[in-house]
Design a protein around this motif. Structure first.
Motif, PDB file in Angstrom:
ATOM      1  N   PHE A   1       0.800  -1.219   0.000  1.00 42.44           N
ATOM      2  CA  PHE A   1       0.000   0.000   0.000  1.00 42.44           C
ATOM      3  C   PHE A   1       0.836   1.275   0.000  1.00 42.44           C
ATOM      4  CE2 PHE A   1      -3.457  -2.838   0.645  1.00 42.44           C
ATOM      5  CZ  PHE A   1      -4.504  -2.197   0.006  1.00 42.44           C
TER       6      PHE A   1
ATOM      7  N   LEU B   1      -7.810  -6.264  -0.738  1.00 42.52           N
ATOM      8  CA  LEU B   1      -8.372  -5.915   0.568  1.00 42.52           C
ATOM      9  C   LEU B   1      -9.584  -6.769   0.915  1.00 42.52           C
ATOM     10  CD1 LEU B   1      -8.515  -2.057   1.102  1.00 42.52           C
ATOM     11  CD2 LEU B   1      -7.318  -3.764   2.467  1.00 42.52           C
TER      12      LEU B   1
ATOM     13  N   PHE C   1     -15.383  -0.962   1.406  1.00 42.68           N
ATOM     14  CA  PHE C   1     -13.972  -0.726   1.669  1.00 42.68           C
ATOM     15  C   PHE C   1     -13.599   0.738   1.527  1.00 42.68           C
ATOM     16  CE2 PHE C   1     -14.126  -5.249   0.588  1.00 42.68           C
ATOM     17  CZ  PHE C   1     -13.758  -5.702   1.838  1.00 42.68           C
ATOM     18  N   ASP C   2     -14.543   1.524   1.022  1.00 39.70           N
ATOM     19  CA  ASP C   2     -14.335   2.974   1.019  1.00 39.70           C
ATOM     20  C   ASP C   2     -14.578   3.535   2.398  1.00 39.70           C
ATOM     21  OD1 ASP C   2     -13.929   3.000  -1.574  1.00 39.70           O
ATOM     22  OD2 ASP C   2     -15.884   3.816  -2.137  1.00 39.70           O
ATOM     23  N   ARG C   3     -15.303   2.801   3.166  1.00 38.27           N
ATOM     24  CA  ARG C   3     -15.732   3.343   4.445  1.00 38.27           C
ATOM     25  C   ARG C   3     -14.824   2.847   5.543  1.00 38.27           C
ATOM     26  NH1 ARG C   3     -21.866   3.903   3.795  1.00 38.27           N
ATOM     27  NH2 ARG C   3     -22.145   3.337   1.636  1.00 38.27           N
TER      28      ARG C   3
ATOM     29  N   ALA D   1     -12.630  -1.394   8.690  1.00 41.79           N
ATOM     30  CA  ALA D   1     -11.596  -1.612   9.686  1.00 41.79           C
ATOM     31  C   ALA D   1     -12.120  -2.393  10.892  1.00 41.79           C
ATOM     32  CB  ALA D   1     -11.034  -0.269  10.145  1.00 41.79           C
ATOM     33  N   ASP D   2     -13.425  -2.428  11.071  1.00 43.74           N
ATOM     34  CA  ASP D   2     -13.979  -3.126  12.232  1.00 43.74           C
ATOM     35  C   ASP D   2     -14.478  -4.500  11.807  1.00 43.74           C
ATOM     36  OD1 ASP D   2     -15.556  -4.082  14.355  1.00 43.74           O
ATOM     37  OD2 ASP D   2     -15.937  -2.043  15.040  1.00 43.74           O
TER      38      ASP D   2
ATOM     39  N   PHE E   1     -22.721   5.245  10.350  1.00 43.31           N
ATOM     40  CA  PHE E   1     -23.098   6.315  11.272  1.00 43.31           C
ATOM     41  C   PHE E   1     -22.911   5.863  12.718  1.00 43.31           C
ATOM     42  CE2 PHE E   1     -26.264   8.173  14.131  1.00 43.31           C
ATOM     43  CZ  PHE E   1     -25.769   9.469  14.136  1.00 43.31           C
TER      44      PHE E   1
ATOM     45  N   ARG F   1     -20.850   3.885  13.998  1.00 42.05           N
ATOM     46  CA  ARG F   1     -19.436   3.889  14.375  1.00 42.05           C
ATOM     47  C   ARG F   1     -18.941   5.285  14.762  1.00 42.05           C
ATOM     48  NH1 ARG F   1     -14.718   1.063  13.300  1.00 42.05           N
ATOM     49  NH2 ARG F   1     -13.795   2.800  12.165  1.00 42.05           N
ATOM     50  N   THR F   2     -19.566   6.308  14.208  1.00 37.14           N
ATOM     51  CA  THR F   2     -19.106   7.650  14.562  1.00 37.14           C
ATOM     52  C   THR F   2     -19.597   8.062  15.948  1.00 37.14           C
ATOM     53  OG1 THR F   2     -20.980   8.800  13.563  1.00 37.14           O
ATOM     54  CG2 THR F   2     -19.085   8.371  12.142  1.00 37.14           C
TER      55      THR F   2
END
Lengths: 250, 290
Positions: free
Chosen positions: A104, A149, A177-179, A183-184, A217, A219-220
């Motif tokens: 990467f 990925l 994968f854009d978001r 990662a979670d 949302f 996650r934020t």
């Protein structure tokens, strides 16, 4: 010791993209292709590991060409293409290994797409009306990085790879994968496991897309890491309910 | 004053938490990491936060409400993320350390702290479980520096195979062309089997060994370019392309007080003289100037 893969500078990429576009317009095979990966001006990270061998790059190319060719079946369908994408993802992960650090680095995916495999990129994306520039560059539209990925984060063995339903959701999964959501791992799996929980009469893809939006949302505002598995499951069910209400109201 | 955020629960002000995030290794400040980080190297972080008394008041939280501090480190390129959580203990600062695996990150990472607890929903009497009540600014830690360092790989020669037991080797690509980028065409291999090699790899060696190494690099690169067809070398614009091997050879020649043509000529015909110039240039074994 990690493997060092070549990367292309911005300036070199700009020149190569122009060459590739000219080749594409003429219907010629890509002039930037080097089957051993050697291209004058390519760079290697200056420290950290051992440079990849030419033979390894050649092997990577051969395996990817073979995997991509499985999409050329007489069916010529979306499903065949998806199967081939999955196969390419598996080869990438197998050959490049599970440490994304090595691939990467800025300009490395561009190297794979522009130097080692430009013919594969054009075969997959060259039929469009516009030159598929973004498929060659680093980033989410790169022909290979997202497949790598996806295989790394959501291995085909874990989802219903190759099934019709997997094809149906493939685009949505790639969007994922854009978001930051990707990662979670726990949340990602919880969402994939609930992808069919939409209300009757609602398009599955729409439901899944909205579910991912709802989870993003969440996650934020919520620190999911402090929830145990049961609590996370409850939250995932709430997200399904909220999404179901939202899509039904439309 | 409570900060204005689009959160579905009451949030205390940004100032209600005092915090810092430090890099412990491989450097002492976030900006300095890029200069010393190399692919695969772990990163060690330490964060500390003090939740002030005003925090609970502003968030409408009771004194007994448990709070957690969490450190989230993420890499937007590899989509990798890790979260470390500690319970916030009374009035003393809460500390979190984290080791980020080098194999999972590239280009840069972002580190951020959150204070987490049960939030008071604005719209209903329900609690919002594990609410991010407070979030720090994001600290970006760049990993990739300007590629200014000489391409180097440290390794055990005895385990690599095909390499003689010497402290280092200036490895020249067999596919070298005048326009090959120096990072692709030349690589200094340092043998970690020997103490000298380990010292060189760690950047701790500064004496005769380093001088000998610098001479070896100069002579090897000039020699390699001298072996290329002359027309190929003269066709390269070194001002436009200073980091291709012939550009680097031109720079090394200048360091020896020569132009590239003269240096290549010496290397091919009178290599002893070139070696002398290199020895003088690095001050090999001359000791302190008198």
């Amino acid at each position: 010791m990690t493997t060092l893969y070549p990367f292309l500078s911005e300036a070199l990429q700009t020149g190569m993209l122009a060459d590739l576009e000219r080749d594409w317009l003429r219907g010629a095979s890509p002039s930037t292709l080097r089957s051993d990966g050697r291209y004058p001006g390519r760079q290697l990270p200056s420290a950290g590991g051992a440079p990849v061998r030419d033979g390894e790059l050649r092997e990577l190319r051969e395996e990817i060409c073979a995997a991509a060719a499985t999409g050329d079946s007489s069916e010529g369908t979306w499903a065949a293409q998806r199967r081939a994408d999955r196969a390419v993802g598996r080869v990438l992960l197998q050959q490049l290994g599970p440490d994304p650090s090595s691939v990467f680095r800025t300009g490395t995916w561009a190297f794979f797409a522009m130097v080692l495999l430009p013919d594969v990129v054009l075969k997959r994306y060259g039929d469009s009306k516009k030159f598929p520039k973004e498929r060659f560059q680093d980033g989410r539209r790169n022909a290979f990085s997202t497949l790598y990925l996806r295989e790394l984060l959501l291995p085909s063995s874990d989802s219903s790879a190759d099934s019709a339903e997997d094809d149906l959701l493939a685009e949505e999964l790639l969007q994922l994968f854009d978001r930051s959501l990707a990662a979670d791992q726990r949340l990602l799996r919880a969402m994939v496991a609930r992808r069919q929980s939409g209300p009757r009469g609602v398009d599955q893809r729409t439901f899944f897309r909205e579910l991912l939006r709802e989870a993003t949302f969440e996650r934020t505002v919520t620190m999911l890491a402090v929830l145990d598995d049961r609590e996370l499951g409850e939250l995932a069910d709430q997200l399904v309910q909220r999404t179901a209400v939202r899509v039904s109201r439309r | 004053m409570p900060s204005i955020r689009l959160m579905p629960f009451s949030t205390p002000s940004f100032e209600s938490v005092e915090y810092n995030i430090d890099v412990l290794a491989p450097a002492s400040s976030p900006e300095a990491v890029a200069a010393v980080w190399s692919q695969g190297m772990n990163l060690s972080l330490r964060a500390e936060a003090l939740v002030r008394e005003s925090f609970r008041r502003e968030g409408g939280l009771s004194q007994s409400e448990p709070l957690h501090l969490s450190l989230v480190v993420s890499c937007p390129w590899t989509k990798w993320e890790m979260t470390e959580v500690r319970q916030v203990d009374g009035q003393s600062p809460t500390e979190i350390s984290a080791v980020i695996p080098g194999g999972s990150i590239a280009n840069a990472v972002d580190a951020r702290l959150h204070v987490v607890g049960n939030g008071n929903r604005m719209s209903s009497p329900d609690k919002h479980r594990a609410a991010k009540l407070w979030t720090s600014d994001s600290l970006r830690i760049p990993l990739t520096a300007r590629e200014g360092k000489f391409p180097t790989s440290a390794m055990s020669f005895s385990k690599t195979g095909g390499l003689r037991p010497v402290p280092w080797k200036v490895d020249i690509s067999e596919h070298l062309e005048a326009e090959t980028h120096v990072s692709d065409g030349v690589r200094l291999l340092i043998n970690t089997d020997f103490e000298t090699g380990r010292q060189l790899a760690a950047g701790l060696e500064s004496g005769t060994a380093l001088d000998a190494l610098r001479m070896d690099i100069m002579l090897s690169i000039i020699e390699a370019v001298a072996a290329l067809p002359e027309s190929e070398v003269s066709g390269v614009d070194h001002e436009e392309n200073p980091l291709c091997v012939s550009g680097v050879a031109a720079k090394l020649a200048r360091d020896l007080g020569l132009d590239l043509g003269a240096a290549l000529n010496l290397s091919a015909n009178r290599p002893g003289e070139l070696r002398e110039l290199a020895m003088a240039s690095v001050g090999f074994l001359t000791g302190e100037p008198v």
